[in-house]
Write a protein that holds these residues in place. Sequence first.
Motif, mmCIF file in Angstrom:
data_model
loop_
_atom_site.group_PDB
_atom_site.id
_atom_site.type_symbol
_atom_site.label_atom_id
_atom_site.label_comp_id
_atom_site.label_asym_id
_atom_site.label_seq_id
_atom_site.Cartn_x
_atom_site.Cartn_y
_atom_site.Cartn_z
ATOM 1 N N PHE A 9 76.710 6.840 -0.293
ATOM 2 C CA PHE A 9 76.024 8.138 -0.247
ATOM 3 C C PHE A 9 76.825 9.169 -1.042
ATOM 4 O O PHE A 9 77.511 10.033 -0.502
ATOM 5 C CB PHE A 9 75.853 8.579 1.210
ATOM 6 N N ILE A 10 76.713 9.073 -2.367
ATOM 7 C CA ILE A 10 77.535 9.889 -3.267
ATOM 8 C C ILE A 10 76.801 11.169 -3.655
ATOM 9 O O ILE A 10 77.399 12.237 -3.738
ATOM 10 C CB ILE A 10 77.910 9.069 -4.528
ATOM 11 N N THR A 11 75.499 11.065 -3.895
ATOM 12 C CA THR A 11 74.686 12.246 -4.198
ATOM 13 C C THR A 11 73.546 12.339 -3.189
ATOM 14 O O THR A 11 73.168 11.329 -2.573
ATOM 15 C CB THR A 11 74.080 12.150 -5.612
ATOM 16 N N ASP A 12 73.010 13.524 -3.015
ATOM 17 C CA ASP A 12 71.896 13.716 -2.092
ATOM 18 C C ASP A 12 70.852 14.596 -2.778
ATOM 19 O O ASP A 12 71.136 15.772 -3.037
ATOM 20 C CB ASP A 12 72.397 14.379 -0.807
ATOM 21 N N PRO A 13 69.661 14.054 -3.124
ATOM 22 C CA PRO A 13 69.196 12.693 -2.858
ATOM 23 C C PRO A 13 69.985 11.632 -3.652
ATOM 24 O O PRO A 13 70.625 11.952 -4.649
ATOM 25 C CB PRO A 13 67.735 12.723 -3.327
ATOM 26 N N LEU A 14 69.875 10.389 -3.183
ATOM 27 C CA LEU A 14 70.540 9.277 -3.854
ATOM 28 C C LEU A 14 69.934 9.055 -5.235
ATOM 29 O O LEU A 14 68.717 9.116 -5.396
ATOM 30 C CB LEU A 14 70.347 7.990 -3.051
ATOM 31 N N GLU A 15 70.782 8.767 -6.206
ATOM 32 C CA GLU A 15 70.284 8.422 -7.534
ATOM 33 C C GLU A 15 69.938 6.942 -7.588
ATOM 34 O O GLU A 15 70.453 6.134 -6.804
ATOM 35 C CB GLU A 15 71.340 8.785 -8.588
ATOM 36 N N GLU A 16 69.074 6.593 -8.539
ATOM 37 C CA GLU A 16 68.545 5.228 -8.622
ATOM 38 C C GLU A 16 69.661 4.191 -8.771
ATOM 39 O O GLU A 16 69.596 3.113 -8.178
ATOM 40 C CB GLU A 16 67.563 5.126 -9.792
ATOM 41 N N HIS A 17 70.706 4.520 -9.538
ATOM 42 C CA HIS A 17 71.772 3.519 -9.751
ATOM 43 C C HIS A 17 72.526 3.237 -8.447
ATOM 44 O O HIS A 17 73.007 2.127 -8.226
ATOM 45 C CB HIS A 17 72.738 3.979 -10.855
ATOM 46 N N ALA A 18 72.627 4.237 -7.550
ATOM 47 C CA ALA A 18 73.289 4.028 -6.253
ATOM 48 C C ALA A 18 72.440 3.134 -5.352
ATOM 49 O O ALA A 18 72.973 2.281 -4.629
ATOM 50 C CB ALA A 18 73.556 5.363 -5.579
ATOM 51 N N ILE A 19 71.117 3.314 -5.431
ATOM 52 C CA ILE A 19 70.215 2.456 -4.654
ATOM 53 C C ILE A 19 70.323 1.013 -5.132
ATOM 54 O O ILE A 19 70.389 0.077 -4.325
ATOM 55 C CB ILE A 19 68.753 2.963 -4.770
ATOM 56 N N GLU A 20 70.371 0.829 -6.445
ATOM 57 C CA GLU A 20 70.505 -0.527 -6.996
ATOM 58 C C GLU A 20 71.849 -1.150 -6.623
ATOM 59 O O GLU A 20 71.925 -2.346 -6.312
ATOM 60 C CB GLU A 20 70.324 -0.501 -8.518
ATOM 61 N N ALA A 21 72.902 -0.346 -6.648
ATOM 62 C CA ALA A 21 74.234 -0.840 -6.257
ATOM 63 C C ALA A 21 74.242 -1.256 -4.784
ATOM 64 O O ALA A 21 74.822 -2.286 -4.410
ATOM 65 C CB ALA A 21 75.293 0.241 -6.504
ATOM 66 N N LEU A 22 73.583 -0.464 -3.952
ATOM 67 C CA LEU A 22 73.490 -0.792 -2.527
ATOM 68 C C LEU A 22 72.728 -2.099 -2.325
ATOM 69 O O LEU A 22 73.145 -2.964 -1.550
ATOM 70 C CB LEU A 22 72.807 0.356 -1.781
ATOM 71 N N LYS A 23 71.635 -2.280 -3.051
ATOM 72 C CA LYS A 23 70.845 -3.511 -2.892
ATOM 73 C C LYS A 23 71.611 -4.740 -3.376
ATOM 74 O O LYS A 23 71.489 -5.827 -2.787
ATOM 75 C CB LYS A 23 69.501 -3.376 -3.621
ATOM 76 N N LEU A 24 72.401 -4.585 -4.410
ATOM 77 C CA LEU A 24 73.239 -5.691 -4.870
ATOM 78 C C LEU A 24 74.289 -6.037 -3.819
ATOM 79 O O LEU A 24 74.555 -7.220 -3.549
ATOM 80 C CB LEU A 24 73.915 -5.307 -6.195
ATOM 81 N N TYR A 25 74.861 -5.015 -3.206
ATOM 82 C CA TYR A 25 75.827 -5.211 -2.119
ATOM 83 C C TYR A 25 75.171 -5.957 -0.950
ATOM 84 O O TYR A 25 75.747 -6.904 -0.393
ATOM 85 C CB TYR A 25 76.355 -3.850 -1.667
ATOM 86 N N LEU A 26 73.961 -5.552 -0.592
ATOM 87 C CA LEU A 26 73.243 -6.210 0.502
ATOM 88 C C LEU A 26 72.953 -7.671 0.170
ATOM 89 O O LEU A 26 73.063 -8.553 1.025
ATOM 90 C CB LEU A 26 71.935 -5.468 0.805
ATOM 91 N N GLN A 27 72.599 -7.921 -1.071
ATOM 92 C CA GLN A 27 72.338 -9.311 -1.489
ATOM 93 C C GLN A 27 73.563 -10.185 -1.258
ATOM 94 O O GLN A 27 73.450 -11.309 -0.750
ATOM 95 C CB GLN A 27 71.947 -9.327 -2.966
ATOM 96 N N ASN A 28 74.733 -9.668 -1.594
ATOM 97 C CA ASN A 28 75.969 -10.436 -1.398
ATOM 98 C C ASN A 28 76.313 -10.592 0.083
ATOM 99 O O ASN A 28 76.703 -11.670 0.527
ATOM 100 C CB ASN A 28 77.129 -9.747 -2.132
ATOM 101 N N GLN A 29 76.166 -9.508 0.836
ATOM 102 C CA GLN A 29 76.539 -9.527 2.253
ATOM 103 C C GLN A 29 75.596 -10.381 3.102
ATOM 104 O O GLN A 29 76.017 -10.979 4.094
ATOM 105 C CB GLN A 29 76.553 -8.092 2.812
ATOM 106 N N LEU A 30 74.343 -10.423 2.709
ATOM 107 C CA LEU A 30 73.323 -11.054 3.559
ATOM 108 C C LEU A 30 72.963 -12.473 3.124
ATOM 109 O O LEU A 30 71.902 -12.981 3.490
ATOM 110 C CB LEU A 30 72.066 -10.177 3.593
ATOM 111 N N GLU A 31 73.836 -13.126 2.394
ATOM 112 C CA GLU A 31 73.565 -14.515 1.992
ATOM 113 C C GLU A 31 73.261 -15.432 3.182
ATOM 114 O O GLU A 31 72.329 -16.235 3.122
ATOM 115 C CB GLU A 31 74.735 -15.068 1.174
ATOM 116 N N PRO A 32 74.027 -15.330 4.296
ATOM 117 C CA PRO A 32 73.695 -16.193 5.445
ATOM 118 C C PRO A 32 72.296 -15.923 5.997
ATOM 119 O O PRO A 32 71.622 -16.842 6.459
ATOM 120 C CB PRO A 32 74.773 -15.826 6.484
ATOM 121 N N LEU A 33 71.855 -14.685 5.945
ATOM 122 C CA LEU A 33 70.507 -14.347 6.398
ATOM 123 C C LEU A 33 69.466 -14.970 5.468
ATOM 124 O O LEU A 33 68.482 -15.555 5.943
ATOM 125 C CB LEU A 33 70.326 -12.827 6.448
#
Length: 315
Positions: free
Chosen positions: A173-197
């Motif tokens: 949560f670096i800018t408010d509202p979130l910028e698109e690149h931060a949303i994409e970075a978050l989704k990439l992070y989730l992809q890595n974290q949620l592999e077992p799911l």
Amino acid sequence: MEKDKKVALIDMGTNTFHLLITQIKSGSEPLDLVKIKEPVKLGEGGISHGEITPAAYARALNTLKHFKALIEQHGAEEIKAMATSAVRNAANGPDLIRDIATETGIPVETIDGDLEAELIYDGVKSALEIGYEKSLIMDIGGGSVEFIICNDHQIFWKQSFEIGAQRLLDKFFITDPLEEHAIEALKLYLQNQLEPLAEAIERCKPTVLIGSSGTFDTLCDIDSKRKGLDREQDCCPEADLALADFYEIYEDILRKKRSERLAIPGMLEMRVDMIVMAIILIDYVLENYTLNKIRVSAYALKEGMLYRLLHQERS
């Protein structure tokens, strides 16, 4: 059951502390006497560093003192309190548990993610009929997120991930509202974290998402306000949230800054920042795991505690 009694159940979540005082009577449904939530924000400022800050520590103690006064006022004979992600991962978590016991007399059990997931499942089952088909329960906390693949009869897979909304806020949560690149970075992070799911979804193939309490309740409240309706959770602990309605709210929240989000009818101040992370997480799950429906349970961990207590009493 030996006799009627009053019990107090406390869920010390990372963002919110919940108190449920219930009267248990032989041969009838439990009667809720007190049901409150307090925005303690135990993880604020420290969860990403493995500590509870002095301010959050003080808020926790004060809230438990307030809860104890209510418990005494209502004459509850039994108290069960459980602490989750923020406490179990903080270096000074054991100190807080000790100080709560010393200053209030309330014994707190710090539970692991597996038990947290099981109790959430029990809570959801108390709110709605899951059915025979497999569903994915999702509970978004401030510190952790629990996923449970299940039906009415059993849990097929469960896991707790330390990717709760406060942790994601600290990280993305670096800018408010979130910028698109931060949303994409978050989704990439989730992809890595949620592999077992992802592997469990592929294996078990659930088709429905069941959102447990918290953020999902707030989304339903916002949805109801948009439609000019009044949602009464206590009367109906189950709700549906249409995918189209979720995405309208999602787009609206993502383009607004804090003051504008706070002005959304149905929004709670305690969720106004964390909900940004939570809806991106929900979108990620919907987008990647082919889930075609959202059901919402107003019940979660504390109701799971009550479910287990009732079943122990009756066995």
